[in-house]
Design an enzyme around this catalytic site. Structure first.
Site, mmCIF file in Angstrom:
data_model
loop_
_atom_site.group_PDB
_atom_site.id
_atom_site.type_symbol
_atom_site.label_atom_id
_atom_site.label_comp_id
_atom_site.label_asym_id
_atom_site.label_seq_id
_atom_site.Cartn_x
_atom_site.Cartn_y
_atom_site.Cartn_z
ATOM 1 N N CYS A 276 -1.572 42.096 50.587
ATOM 2 C CA CYS A 276 -0.923 40.815 50.734
ATOM 3 C C CYS A 276 -0.888 39.855 51.982
ATOM 4 O O CYS A 276 -1.716 39.140 51.900
ATOM 5 C CB CYS A 276 0.573 41.278 50.233
ATOM 6 S SG CYS A 276 1.577 39.999 49.195
ATOM 7 N N HIS A 360 -0.199 44.525 45.077
ATOM 8 C CA HIS A 360 0.219 45.553 45.635
ATOM 9 C C HIS A 360 -0.419 46.753 45.014
ATOM 10 O O HIS A 360 0.257 47.478 44.220
ATOM 11 C CB HIS A 360 1.688 45.711 46.014
ATOM 12 C CG HIS A 360 2.556 44.762 46.786
ATOM 13 N ND1 HIS A 360 2.432 44.955 48.124
ATOM 14 C CD2 HIS A 360 2.365 43.299 46.902
ATOM 15 C CE1 HIS A 360 3.007 43.982 48.823
ATOM 16 N NE2 HIS A 360 3.199 42.834 47.944
ATOM 17 N N GLU A 362 -0.087 49.822 46.236
ATOM 18 C CA GLU A 362 0.824 50.952 46.498
ATOM 19 C C GLU A 362 1.877 50.731 45.499
ATOM 20 O O GLU A 362 2.632 51.394 45.300
ATOM 21 C CB GLU A 362 1.235 50.756 47.922
ATOM 22 C CG GLU A 362 2.499 49.861 48.104
ATOM 23 C CD GLU A 362 2.044 48.456 48.291
ATOM 24 O OE1 GLU A 362 1.008 48.072 47.960
ATOM 25 O OE2 GLU A 362 2.852 47.451 48.446
HETATM 26 N N1 LIG Z 1 4.092 40.433 50.309
HETATM 27 C C1 LIG Z 1 3.577 39.676 50.960
HETATM 28 O O1 LIG Z 1 3.062 40.561 52.131
HETATM 29 C C2 LIG Z 1 3.697 38.322 50.926
HETATM 30 C C3 LIG Z 1 2.673 37.504 51.894
HETATM 31 C C4 LIG Z 1 3.368 36.078 52.206
HETATM 32 N N2 LIG Z 1 4.601 36.377 52.849
HETATM 33 C C5 LIG Z 1 3.596 35.582 50.939
HETATM 34 O O2 LIG Z 1 4.584 35.233 50.388
HETATM 35 O O3 LIG Z 1 2.571 35.097 50.415
#
Ligand SMILES: NC(=O)CC[C@H](N)C(=O)O
Length: 381
Positions: A276, A360, A362
């Site tokens: 992410c 994600h 996970e």
């Molecule tokens: N869940 C995250 O790592 C989000 C990454 C970043 N803050 C976004 O909104 O794209």
């Protein structure tokens, strides 16, 4: 129950009632279409600065699990040590709850953690407004305190610095952990880590706001996890792999992390995996650019395709920014593509063992279909 109004930056207003902590609050209003997972989502540090709207109408009916802590300091059922979202916005809060693992109601938990929760909001209409206009700032104001109007800024704020750890924490697969000061010398730390345990491969985890289940997924695969603050210079440590975590806010505020990744890339054999925010920071280290999506991906059913194959996966997601595929340099290629909007869902280096996912793997909460990416990373160590 006090009446509240959610006011969006474009002037749209939604009336509802407070069921959580009674405090006006402001933040970026985002929506998540998952049907379950509010304990995990609320404690996901990536929601810092955001008012989380759930589009699934009935929320709270399975209560909240206990906030027990494992011997290694990690929460058993939650994704961090506290609620990070600024507020939760729902259509129909269930005052009754029932679940084998529930110990309290969502409303009581919110009150204890001083986080507002509002119900009776037409969340489908709200989501339509956010989809039309794009993501917006919003405020929750109590109708009997009309002058008590909160302010907040989201764009350009370094939220990662607010949620990242402040010390170095070393976790062992056996379920213990040990904390070290960031001021310790590299020599001290290296000898400590190997005395602490030398039988496991060591992974540096750059904590941009890491979800607990990422650490669990690594420990489960028998690696020693050395969690460091987001801007810590780990170049003098001895380790076998580098992991860059998820995290809140704008990746363009995290330059120190990008510089450290670039330094690590001098070793072309070092396995690197990012999730992410980690995908965004690895992409930036590789020279790519990030943009803000009109409205983010937040759900349990985002379809992604592995580039070069017909293999698709249903993924759990929570992001508002994305990597611009067109800015990837010749040494890199997209690894996954979002089937809904064609945006980047991961990258990989053509030669070196460096890859990342925008979604994600996970989960927690959500489908675990892509957890194999942790196996791929650990195999490379
Ligand atoms: N869940 C995250 O790592 C989000 C990454 C970043 N803050 C976004 O909104 O794209």
């Amino acid at each position: 129950m006090r009446n509240v109004t959610l006011i969006l930056d474009d002037g749209s207003r939604f009336s509802g009632k407070s069921f959580g902590y009674e405090k006006p609050v402001a933040g970026e209003v985002v929506f998540n279409t998952a049907m379950t997972g509010y304990p995990e989502s609320l404690t996901d540090p990536s929601y810092a600065g955001q008012l989380m709207t759930l589009t699934y109408p009935l929320v709270g009916n399975y209560g909240v699990p206990p906030f027990t802590i494992e011997p290694n300091g990690l929460a058993t059922f939650m994704e961090s040590e506290k609620i990070h979202a600024e507020a939760i916005i729902v259509s129909d809060y269930s005052y009754e709850y029932s679940h084998w693992n529930a110990v309290e109601s969502l409303g009581d938990w919110l009150k204890r953690e001083q986080i507002p929760g509002i119900t009776g909001i037409d969340t489908r209409e709200l989501t339509k407004v956010l989809r039309e206009h794009g993501v917006m700032m919003g405020k929750i104001v109590f109708d009997d305190e009309p002058d008590n109007v909160p302010e907040a800024v989201y764009a350009g704020v370094n939220y990662v610095d607010r949620v990242s750890c402040k010390e170095i924490i070393c976790y062992l697969p056996a379920g213990t952990s040990q904390t070290f000061s960031v001021n310790s010398s590299y020599a001290q730390l290296n000898s400590q880590f190997s005395t602490f345990n030398s039988q496991f491969k060591k992974v540096i985890l750059v904590d941009c706001g890491v979800k607990t289940n990422i650490i669990r997924c690594l420990l489960k695969r028998n690696v020693e996890v050395i969690r460091v603050p987001w801007d810590y210079d780990y170049s003098g440590l001895e380790f076998d792999g580098l992991f860059i975590s998820n995290g809140p806010g704008d990746p363009d505020t995290c330059d120190a992390a990008v510089q450290n990744i670039r330094k690590a890339m001098v070793n072309e054999k070092l396995p690197i995996f990012g999730i992410c925010m980690g995908n965004q920071l690895l992409s930036k280290a590789g020279g790519a650019k990030i943009y803000k999506l009109k409205y983010g991906h937040r759900s349990h059913n985002q379809p992604v395709r592995m580039v070069g194959t017909e293999r698709c996966f249903i993924t759990s997601q929570n992001h508002g920014y994305a990597v611009d595929n067109n800015t990837l340099s010749a040494e890199w290629e997209p690894l996954f593509i979002n089937m809904n909007d064609g945006s980047n869902e991961g990258i990989k280096h053509k030669k070196n063992p460096w890859f990342s996912a925008q979604f994600h793997p996970e989960a927690a909460s959500g489908p675990t279909d892509t957890e194999f990416l942790f196996d791929e990373f650990v195999k490379l160590l």
